[in-house]
Scaffold this motif. Structure first.
Motif, PDB file in Angstrom:
ATOM      1  N   VAL A  82       1.397   5.184   5.986  1.00 19.32           N
ATOM      2  CA  VAL A  82       2.067   4.826   7.249  1.00 19.32           C
ATOM      3  C   VAL A  82       2.959   5.987   7.710  1.00 19.32           C
ATOM      4  N   VAL A 130       6.303   6.908   5.929  1.00 10.15           N
ATOM      5  CA  VAL A 130       6.249   7.599   4.632  1.00 10.15           C
ATOM      6  C   VAL A 130       6.036   9.106   4.848  1.00 10.15           C
ATOM      7  N   GLY A 141       0.801  -1.226   0.000  1.00  7.19           N
ATOM      8  CA  GLY A 141       0.000   0.000   0.000  1.00  7.19           C
ATOM      9  C   GLY A 141       0.823   1.261   0.000  1.00  7.19           C
TER      10      GLY A 141
HETATM   11  C1  LIG Z   1      -8.621   1.794   8.866  1.00  9.07           C
HETATM   12  C2  LIG Z   1      -8.025   1.801   7.500  1.00  9.07           C
HETATM   13  C3  LIG Z   1      -8.783   2.228   6.431  1.00  9.07           C
HETATM   14  C4  LIG Z   1      -8.266   2.200   5.147  1.00  9.07           C
HETATM   15  N1  LIG Z   1      -9.059   2.586   4.097  1.00  9.07           N
HETATM   16  C5  LIG Z   1      -8.590   2.464   2.832  1.00  9.07           C
HETATM   17  C6  LIG Z   1      -9.449   2.771   1.734  1.00  9.07           C
HETATM   18  O1  LIG Z   1     -10.607   3.164   1.902  1.00  9.07           O
HETATM   19  N2  LIG Z   1      -8.971   2.603   0.492  1.00  9.07           N
HETATM   20  C7  LIG Z   1      -7.705   2.169   0.251  1.00  9.07           C
HETATM   21  O2  LIG Z   1      -7.328   2.058  -0.906  1.00  9.07           O
HETATM   22  N3  LIG Z   1      -6.864   1.860   1.275  1.00  9.07           N
HETATM   23  C8  LIG Z   1      -7.287   1.990   2.558  1.00  9.07           C
HETATM   24  N4  LIG Z   1      -6.469   1.651   3.619  1.00  9.07           N
HETATM   25  C9  LIG Z   1      -5.163   1.084   3.344  1.00  9.07           C
HETATM   26  C10 LIG Z   1      -4.023   2.026   3.617  1.00  9.07           C
HETATM   27  O3  LIG Z   1      -3.954   3.037   2.633  1.00  9.07           O
HETATM   28  C11 LIG Z   1      -2.749   1.173   3.672  1.00  9.07           C
HETATM   29  O4  LIG Z   1      -2.894   0.287   4.763  1.00  9.07           O
HETATM   30  C12 LIG Z   1      -1.489   1.983   3.829  1.00  9.07           C
HETATM   31  O5  LIG Z   1      -1.231   2.742   2.668  1.00  9.07           O
HETATM   32  C13 LIG Z   1      -0.294   1.066   4.100  1.00  9.07           C
HETATM   33  O6  LIG Z   1      -0.211   0.030   3.158  1.00  9.07           O
HETATM   34  P1  LIG Z   1      -0.089  -1.502   3.648  1.00  9.07           P
HETATM   35  O7  LIG Z   1      -1.192  -1.788   4.575  1.00  9.07           O
HETATM   36  O8  LIG Z   1       0.050  -2.334   2.435  1.00  9.07           O
HETATM   37  O9  LIG Z   1       1.242  -1.531   4.496  1.00  9.07           O
HETATM   38  P2  LIG Z   1       2.732  -1.612   3.930  1.00  9.07           P
HETATM   39  O10 LIG Z   1       2.919  -0.679   2.807  1.00  9.07           O
HETATM   40  O11 LIG Z   1       3.070  -3.046   3.683  1.00  9.07           O
HETATM   41  O12 LIG Z   1       3.538  -1.081   5.186  1.00  9.07           O
HETATM   42  C14 LIG Z   1       3.650  -1.887   6.356  1.00  9.07           C
HETATM   43  C15 LIG Z   1       4.830  -1.391   7.191  1.00  9.07           C
HETATM   44  O13 LIG Z   1       6.048  -1.471   6.442  1.00  9.07           O
HETATM   45  C16 LIG Z   1       6.895  -0.388   6.802  1.00  9.07           C
HETATM   46  N5  LIG Z   1       7.103   0.486   5.626  1.00  9.07           N
HETATM   47  C17 LIG Z   1       6.407   0.499   4.467  1.00  9.07           C
HETATM   48  N6  LIG Z   1       6.887   1.437   3.646  1.00  9.07           N
HETATM   49  C18 LIG Z   1       7.907   2.041   4.280  1.00  9.07           C
HETATM   50  C19 LIG Z   1       8.813   3.097   3.955  1.00  9.07           C
HETATM   51  N7  LIG Z   1       8.738   3.718   2.769  1.00  9.07           N
HETATM   52  N8  LIG Z   1       9.726   3.467   4.879  1.00  9.07           N
HETATM   53  C20 LIG Z   1       9.799   2.834   6.069  1.00  9.07           C
HETATM   54  N9  LIG Z   1       8.967   1.836   6.441  1.00  9.07           N
HETATM   55  C21 LIG Z   1       8.036   1.437   5.559  1.00  9.07           C
HETATM   56  C22 LIG Z   1       6.186   0.373   7.904  1.00  9.07           C
HETATM   57  O14 LIG Z   1       6.559  -0.136   9.171  1.00  9.07           O
HETATM   58  C23 LIG Z   1       4.714   0.055   7.608  1.00  9.07           C
HETATM   59  O15 LIG Z   1       3.874   0.265   8.724  1.00  9.07           O
HETATM   60  C24 LIG Z   1      -6.932   1.734   4.916  1.00  9.07           C
HETATM   61  C25 LIG Z   1      -6.154   1.328   6.009  1.00  9.07           C
HETATM   62  C26 LIG Z   1      -6.677   1.352   7.291  1.00  9.07           C
HETATM   63  C27 LIG Z   1      -5.832   0.855   8.432  1.00  9.07           C
END
Ligand SMILES: Cc1cc2nc3c(=O)[nH]c(=O)nc-3n(C[C@H](O)[C@H](O)[C@H](O)COP(=O)(O)OP(=O)(O)OC[C@H]3O[C@@H](n4cnc5c(N)ncnc54)[C@H](O)[C@@H]3O)c2cc1C
Length: 426
Positions: free
Chosen positions: A362, A365, A142
Motif C-alpha cells: 500500500v 508503506v 498484508g
Molecule cells: C490486484 C492485486 C493483486 C495482488 N496480487 C497478490 C499476489 O499475487 N500475491 C500476494 O501474496 N498478494 C497479492 N496482493 C495482495 C497485496 O500484496 C496486499 O493487498 C497488500 O500488501 C495490502 O495488504 P492488505 O490487502 O491486507 O491491506 P492492509 O494491510 O489491511 O492495508 C489496508 C489499509 O490499511 C492502511 N495501512 C496498512 N498498513 C499501514 C501502515 N503501515 N501505515 C499506514 N497505513 C497503513 C492503509 O490505508 C491500507 O491501504 C494483490 C493485491 C492486489 C490489489
C-alpha cells in the motif's frame, strides 16, 4: 556529457518495431479474442504463439531478466522504454514474456534456484509451458509481513506446510505456487494434496494449505530467507508496474487531447477553454515527471542494484498510482458521459487506480520507506535555529570579510543596510 535523454538508434528501431507490432497484431487480437494470449486452449494458442515467436525472433523475449539470470541482459532502462509501449495493450506483456506474476517468480527462481529447480520450473516458465503464482498475503493482514503465520515443518525428507493465503493472483490456474512461509520460500505444485482453493475471489485466490507435503528440495533459497527473497521479487515487480503505468497514462492523455480538439462547447472548441488547458498542462507535466522518475530509477538499478534503488522504487510505486488516478480521472471527465461507460479504456483505467495503490504494497508503506531512507541523510540542527537561519549564517559569513569590514566603517554600514533589506527587513 553523461546526462543523455536519447535512445540509442539500434534500440530505437526495435521500439519502432514493437509499437507497430502492438498496433497491428496485439491490439486486434485483444479486441477480437480477449485473453487468447494467456489461454491454454489450442485454438487460442494457435493465434498467440506465432506472435510470441516473432518476439523471440527479434531477441525481445523475457527482456526483464539480466544476462546472469539467463535473459538477454538489456537491463531495466531498456525494459522501461519497452514497457512504455507494452503497457498500453492488455496482452502485450504476456506476448513479450514479461507478464506478472510470472516475471517476479522467475526473477527469484533465477537468482536463488538450484540448477535442478531452474530446470524444472524456471525454463518452462520462461517458455510459458507452465504458469506460476505468488502466495504471500494472508487474510489477517498484508502490509505487515510480521503478521504472517504460514509455516513449514520439516518431516524427514519433506516439508509440511500449513497456513492460509489471500489474494494469490492467478493461483487457480497456476502450475506452481511460490509460498512464503515464516521460515522460508517454498515451491508448491498446485496439484499437491492439501492445496485448497476457495471459490472467491475468482482472479486473486484465497488458498488454504492443509498439511501440504513437498520434498525437501522445494525450498527456494535459504531456510529463513523468505523476507530477502520477497524484497527482491517485489522490488522488480513494482518498477515494472510503474513502467507500464507510464504507457497507460499516455494513452489516457492521447484520448483526452484528441477529444478536447474534437468537440465544441459555448462557442469554442473544448481545448480552448482554460480549465481544459489546465487539465492538459497538469497531465503533461505529471506524466513526464513520472516517466523521468521511472527511467532514472531503472537507470539506477542498472548501475547499482534493486536493493540500492529501493527508495526510488518505492517513490515510483506511489507516484504511479497517483498519476494514474489524476490523469485517468481528467481524461474520463473530458469525455463526459462517454467517459463513464466501458466503451473506451478510460473507465477501467480509472477504476484500476485504487488497485495500483494497494497491489505490491500500500502507498503508506512505500511512503514510510521513502521518508525513513531520505531522513537517514539528515541530522537535527544543533541549536535553536535551523542551519539556514539567515541572521546566524550572515554572522558566520561576515567572519570571511572581517579584515575588510574592520578597516572600513563605511563598508560595514553598507553591508548592514543591504543585509537588513535583503533578509531582516521583511
Ligand atoms: C490486484 C492485486 C493483486 C495482488 N496480487 C497478490 C499476489 O499475487 N500475491 C500476494 O501474496 N498478494 C497479492 N496482493 C495482495 C497485496 O500484496 C496486499 O493487498 C497488500 O500488501 C495490502 O495488504 P492488505 O490487502 O491486507 O491491506 P492492509 O494491510 O489491511 O492495508 C489496508 C489499509 O490499511 C492502511 N495501512 C496498512 N498498513 C499501514 C501502515 N503501515 N501505515 C499506514 N497505513 C497503513 C492503509 O490505508 C491500507 O491501504 C494483490 C493485491 C492486489 C490489489
Amino acid at each position: 556529457m553523461a546526462w543523455d535523454f536519447s535512445t540509442e538508434p539500434e534500440f530505437g528501431e526495435q521500439l519502432d518495431w514493437v509499437g507497430e507490432f502492438c498496433r497491428t497484431e496485439i491490439e486486434p487480437l485483444d479486441l477480437v479474442f480477449p485473453g487468447a494470449a494467456y489461454s491454454r486452449d489450442p485454438k487460442a494458442k494457435a493465434l498467440a504463439d506465432p506472435l510470441k515467436q516473432q518476439v523471440k525472433d527479434r531477441g525481445l523475449w523475457a527482456l526483464f531478466l539480466d544476462r546472469d539470470l539467463g535473459g538477454p541482459g538489456f537491463g531495466q532502462l531498456k525494459l522501461a522504454l519497452l514497457n512504455e509501449i507494452l503497457g498500453r495493450y492488455d496482452s502485450a506483456p504476456v506476448v513479450f514474456g514479461t507478464a506478472a506474476p510470472d516475471t517476479g517468480n522467475m526473477e527469484i527462481l533465477a537468482a536463488y534456484g538450484t540448477e535442478e529447480q531452474k530446470r524444472r520450473w524456471l525454463y518452462p516458465l520462461m517458455n510459458q509451458e507452465i504458469f506460476s503464482a505468488y502466495s504471500m498475503t494472508e487474510p489477517q493482514g498484508g502490509s505487515d509481513p510480521n503478521l504472517f503465520k504460514t509455516h513449514a515443518e520439516r518431516d524427514g525428507d519433506e516439508w509440511v506446510i500449513n497456513g492460509e493465503k489471500w489474494f494469490t493472483s492467478a493461483g487457480a490456474r497456476a502450475d506452481i505456487l511460490i509460498v512464503m512461509c515464516t521460515n522460508g520460500m517454498f515451491i508448491v505444485p498446485r496439484e499437491t494434496p492439501g492445496v485448497e482453493i476457495m471459490d472467491y475471489p475468482v482472479l486473486h485466490n484465497h488458498i488454504r494449505y492443509n498439511n501440504v507435503r513437498v520434498p525437501a528440495d522445494h525450498l527456494l533459497g535459504p531456510e529463513n530467507g523468505a523476507k530477502v527473497l520477497a524484497q527482491r521479487r517485489l522490488g522488480g515487480g513494482r518498477i515494472h508496474h510503474a513502467m507500464r503505468t507510464v504507457a497507460r497514462v499516455k494513452l489516457a492523455f492521447d484520448i483526452m487531447c484528441e477529444r478536447a480538439l474534437s468537440r465544441e462547447s459555448h462557442g469554442k472548441i473544448v481545448a480552448e477553454h482554460q480549465m481544459v488547458q489546465e487539465a492538459i498542462a497538469d497531465s503533461y507535466a505529471e506524466i513526464n515527471m513520472l516517466r523521468l522518475l521511472v527511467l532514472w530509477t531503472a537507470w539506477t538499478i542498472d548501475n547499482s542494484s534493486t536493493q540500492q534503488a529501493r527508495t526510488q522504487i518505492a517513490a515510483c510505486k506511489y507516484t504511479c498510482a497517483k498519476v494514474l488516478r489524476e490523469v485517468s480521472y481528467r481524461a474520463l471527465h473530458m469525455l463526459g458521459s462517454l467517459g463513464t461507460t466501458n466503451l473506451t479504456p478510460l473507465q477501467a483505467m480509472w477504476a484500476s487506480a485504487p488497485t495500483m495503490a494497494i497491489a505490491d504494497g500500500v502507498d503508506e508503506v512505500h511512503k514510510v520507506t521513502v521518508a525513513r531512507n531520505v531522513l537517514k541523510g539528515y541530522e537535527p540542527h544543533p541549536g535553536l535555529w535551523p542551519t539556514e537561519y539567515l541572521p546566524a549564517k550572515r554572522e558566520e559569513a561576515r567572519k570571511k570579510y572581517a579584515s575588510l569590514i574592520d578597516a572600513d566603517p563605511g563598508l560595514a554600514a553598507w553591508a548592514d543596510r543591504a543585509a537588513r533589506h535583503a533578509t531582516l527587513g521583511r
